[in-house]
Design an enzyme around this catalytic site. Sequence first.
Site, PDB file in Angstrom:
ATOM      1  N   ASP A 206     -40.312 -22.955   1.017  1.00 55.89           N
ATOM      2  CA  ASP A 206     -40.260 -22.997   2.477  1.00 55.89           C
ATOM      3  C   ASP A 206     -38.879 -23.398   2.989  1.00 55.89           C
ATOM      4  O   ASP A 206     -38.756 -23.929   4.097  1.00 55.89           O
ATOM      5  CB  ASP A 206     -41.296 -23.985   3.011  1.00 55.89           C
ATOM      6  CG  ASP A 206     -42.681 -23.682   2.497  1.00 55.89           C
ATOM      7  OD1 ASP A 206     -43.043 -22.493   2.476  1.00 55.89           O
ATOM      8  OD2 ASP A 206     -43.398 -24.621   2.107  1.00 55.89           O
TER       9      ASP A 206
ATOM     10  N   SER B 140     -34.644 -25.257   6.620  1.00 54.83           N
ATOM     11  CA  SER B 140     -36.032 -25.689   6.468  1.00 54.83           C
ATOM     12  C   SER B 140     -36.890 -24.797   7.356  1.00 54.83           C
ATOM     13  O   SER B 140     -36.740 -24.800   8.573  1.00 54.83           O
ATOM     14  CB  SER B 140     -36.206 -27.156   6.866  1.00 54.83           C
ATOM     15  OG  SER B 140     -37.564 -27.526   6.832  1.00 54.83           O
ATOM     16  N   ARG B 141     -37.769 -24.014   6.724  1.00 58.31           N
ATOM     17  CA  ARG B 141     -38.567 -23.067   7.502  1.00 58.31           C
ATOM     18  C   ARG B 141     -39.680 -23.758   8.270  1.00 58.31           C
ATOM     19  O   ARG B 141     -40.329 -23.132   9.097  1.00 58.31           O
ATOM     20  CB  ARG B 141     -39.125 -21.996   6.567  1.00 58.31           C
ATOM     21  CG  ARG B 141     -38.029 -21.167   5.913  1.00 58.31           C
ATOM     22  CD  ARG B 141     -38.568 -19.952   5.175  1.00 58.31           C
ATOM     23  NE  ARG B 141     -37.469 -19.193   4.591  1.00 58.31           N
ATOM     24  CZ  ARG B 141     -37.059 -19.313   3.334  1.00 58.31           C
ATOM     25  NH1 ARG B 141     -37.676 -20.174   2.542  1.00 58.31           N
ATOM     26  NH2 ARG B 141     -36.058 -18.597   2.874  1.00 58.31           N
ATOM     27  N   VAL B 142     -39.916 -25.033   7.991  1.00 56.32           N
ATOM     28  CA  VAL B 142     -40.849 -25.808   8.814  1.00 56.32           C
ATOM     29  C   VAL B 142     -40.142 -26.290  10.073  1.00 56.32           C
ATOM     30  O   VAL B 142     -40.720 -26.338  11.163  1.00 56.32           O
ATOM     31  CB  VAL B 142     -41.427 -26.983   8.006  1.00 56.32           C
ATOM     32  CG1 VAL B 142     -42.290 -27.866   8.882  1.00 56.32           C
ATOM     33  CG2 VAL B 142     -42.231 -26.455   6.826  1.00 56.32           C
TER      34      VAL B 142
END
Length: 534
Positions: free
Chosen positions: A356, A381-383
């Site tokens: 992620d 950070s894909r979050v």
Amino acid sequence: MSKTDSLAAVTPPQPHVGLHSAGQFEAWRERLLAMPAPKPVITEVGKVTEVGGGVAIVTGLARALADELLVFECGVHGIVLDLEPGRLGVILLGPSEFITLGEDVRRTRKVVSVPVGPALLGRVVDAMGHPRDGLGPIEAIAETPIEAEAPGILSRSAIFKPLATGLKAIDAAVPVGLGQRELIIGDRQTGKTSIAIDTILNQARSEVTCVYCAIGQRGDAVSRVIAALKKGDMMVRSIVMSAGDEETPGLAYIAPYSAMAMAEYFSDQGQDVLVIFDDLTHHARSYRELSLLLRRPPGREAFPGDIFYVHARLLERAGQFTQEAGGGSITALPVVETQAENLSAYIPTNLISITDGQIYLSPRLVRRNQFPAVDLGLSVSRVGGKAQSRTLREVAGNLRVTLSQFEELEDFARFGTRLDDTTRARLTRGAAVRTALRQAERDPMPAAEQLAVLIAAMEGLFDALPEEQLSDAISRIRATPRKRFQFIGERISENKELSKEDRDRIIIAARTALSATRSDQTSYTDGGSYGPDA
């Protein structure tokens, strides 16, 4: 029937004179014939036809299953990896020198399992869960298979709680959430393991349980990790698993799956778990070695075709789970090594697509003595901000933009071009912010202290400060929240934004700390109270 009666039924009367008659003997014979016949036990026995390099070829076990555990006559265990007509490809979990050609091999009808439970905390184990610290046997609650199906979508929930690493550059610009899979990637000697260990040490301020899995690492490197965890009082809440480079490649192959199985036990109890895989480059090489020895068809870079699935089925077991699925979380921080900053190599691209986000450590920053050497331009950070507190998100929102503009101007200024005052101010600000992101090893920083330092840097309080004074200035600012601003920690824990009054109070306190730094430096230079003659 009791045990005594059972023995009496099958034990013939002793022919002592005058004690037993022929009628008694016939009655015993009739009872014996009436008893049910024992069921025959079929034992399959195979033979070793080839052995060497951590693998063996076995024949005669036609009913063996994939991933089944086999036992060789010498006591070494193995796992069935290849099923072919008339032969089995077996990876060994022990030294191949103990196995001889023609040796008997028997099925166990079981898969590889490892012990799980709270008794593993504070222990150093191998890939099979056996203790390696000399502290005696481990009283595990149960044994669980190392392979498990990844939880489905309905068993997962959104990632919303942050996992604080204690590092300003990561918590501010590349936040990690509980249940996230964040890749740590970079060349050799760029500080990948240091980031992982500092993240574990920072969990002393939380309730997160940690599992550190060392794959292919030297013994002295693992010893330094254990010493750091003991010094930081985190060994009692951590499990250290080691599959060294001197051991058989089969143990290195199963090590991350064993570590994940141990983590899943705590996650099922509703706890948050952090798992470090250090590193998956060695894991991929071990699997490539085993596959080539078993004569599997090689693909790109000689890796087998299922190398993507090998890592995907491991990392997919991490996540934030719903209350129906236990309510816990497993955060995975896999480490992967690149060569000459080649992010497009086979294994790095595979893991980038699985995880992620990634934290990229740049050798260019290492050469500039910038530690941690996190390249914010290539890290993501894909979050995102969903796993970051509002307090820190507000302050760090312009951090990435400020640094990217500074690096662009810095490259432009190397040509010797005459710069206007605005450009010079941006260069000064960017250099000060980048220097403020420096952080020593084994010194994770609480979120309140990070906030105070970042506010001071973004407000330009470090612009006119010489670099040699910056470390002392940051130390004084870090002490400010501990002494005067407990409300910062309250705002962060309650996930609330800082008001303008709160921000002004932090800036005033930072100016006061910096004034003290300048006065101390002046006193030392002038031979005052901090001078050599004091």
